[in-house]
Motif scaffolding. Structure first.
Motif: not given
Length: 355
Positions: A31-43, A112-123
């Motif tokens: 139930e924790s509230k998590l907020v993630v901020l990033d300077k990029g347009r994507g992750v 990563a067949p869909q690109g290495v960013s797919s690993i980050v997106k998964h988590f």
């Protein structure tokens, strides 16, 4: 799973460490509230994947190219590896990487067949965190038991605990109360100032459908050139075949070239990089689209002393420093930092609950 929710946790950086921290916290504190901020347009951070705008081609990995799992982490992080493999996010590297000096049979390599960013997106998807991109954090202030994070655009986020996973030099540039906190910890500040990174440029080359590339390897190290270090043909590297998409190529410069031209604009350097590329791979066709990128903080050259995984900068409210600078620059290094960060957060939360 813990029944009680942790106070709102802010995580700065939507790269591998930040995403994994968010995922681990979600699994432990539903139930924790998590907020993630990033300077990029994507992750993705330095595990970023870029798509073409005009050309109909495969995307390119501008950062990490493939994932190497050493004997040390095969058992230690088995559940993470198996999860990614079973989901099809990681598959064995089957293409040839020419010039790869690592012949250790105990190390397994994956792509990563869909690109290495797919690993980050998964988590990140697992974490169900509130995500805000295009938010470059410039200030961190402590007021009572609350941490206030301020972005360059003036947006403010309040949280009970904060995890900073951006490169260490960016942490040291933050304004607000955090600068005073760092100054009050001379032992920590000195160790932070000793952390260093390599720098390099990356260029993505995109080709339209029907373009033929005569090379058959997935990646190639170029040891003899003064500029180019590594080239990958993305569709071959990832073992993909789609006749509706054209091929794509990514070029990484070596560190000396990156350091020498660090203050140059990426677009100014692209023609020079491409000229070197033509010299080493003269049969490569002219691309239909080009994207350049500068990695000011490419890989950790010198990590934080003793590589603790994370550092507690402030206890109440809790401010943690994490990322590959506190372990090492691999996917498993980021996972290790995330595990250390989760444990530190849960320890402080448990102590507060028992007071």
């Amino acid at each position: 799973m813990m029944k009680t929710a942790m106070e709102r946790v802010g995580i700065v950086g939507a790269g591998m460490t930040g995403a994994t921290v968010a995922s681990l916290l979600r699994s432990e504190c539903a139930e924790s509230k998590l907020v993630v901020l990033d300077k990029g347009r994507g992750v993705g951070g330095r595990m970023s994947t870029s798509r073409s705008v005009k050309a109909n081609s495969f995307p390119v990995d501008l950062g990490a190219q493939y994932i190497s799992i050493t004997e040390t982490y095969k058992e230690k992080h088995r559940r993470f590896h198996e999860e990614l493999i079973s989901a099809g996010i990681l598959t064995p590297l089957r293409s040839e990487i020419e010039g790869n000096r690592s012949r250790d049979p105990s190390v397994s390599h994956h792509v990563a067949p869909q690109g290495v960013s797919s690993i980050v997106k998964h988590f990140l998807n697992q974490s169900e965190a509130e995500l805000h991109t295009c938010e470059q954090v410039t200030q961190v202030n402590v007021t009572g038991n609350t941490v206030e994070v301020v972005s360059e655009g003036g947006n403010t986020y309040q949280c009970g605990s904060l995890v900073l996973t951006m490169p260490v030099p960016q942490i040291l540039q933050l304004k607000g109360t955090i600068a005073d906190i760092i100054d009050s910890r001379p032992d920590v500040k000195k160790k932070l100032e000793m952390v260093s990174y390599s720098s390099r440029f990356a260029v993505g080359l995109f080709y339209n459908q029907g373009t033929k590339i005569g090379y058959t390897w997935g990646g190639k190290y170029i040891p003899e050139d003064s500029c180019i270090r590594f080239v990958a043909i993305e569709n071959i590297k990832r073992n993909l075949n789609n006749p509706k998409l054209g091929p794509s190529v990514v070029v990484h410069t070596n560190v000396p070239f990156g350091m020498e031209h660090l203050e140059q604009d990426k677009n100014i350097m692209v023609p020079t990089i491409l000229q070197h590329l033509r010299d080493v791979l003269p049969e490569l066709p002219e691309p239909d689209e080009i994207k350049g990128h500068k990695w000011r903080f490419s890989q950790v050259h010198k990590a934080y002393e003793d590589s603790p995984g994370c550092v507690v900068l402030n206890e109440n409210p809790l401010i943690l420093l994490a990322g590959d600078a506190f372990s090492h620059s691999t996917m498993d290094g980021c996972i290790q930092s995330a595990i250390s960060t989760k444990e530190a957060l849960l320890k402080v939360h448990s102590t507060k609950s028992n007071i």
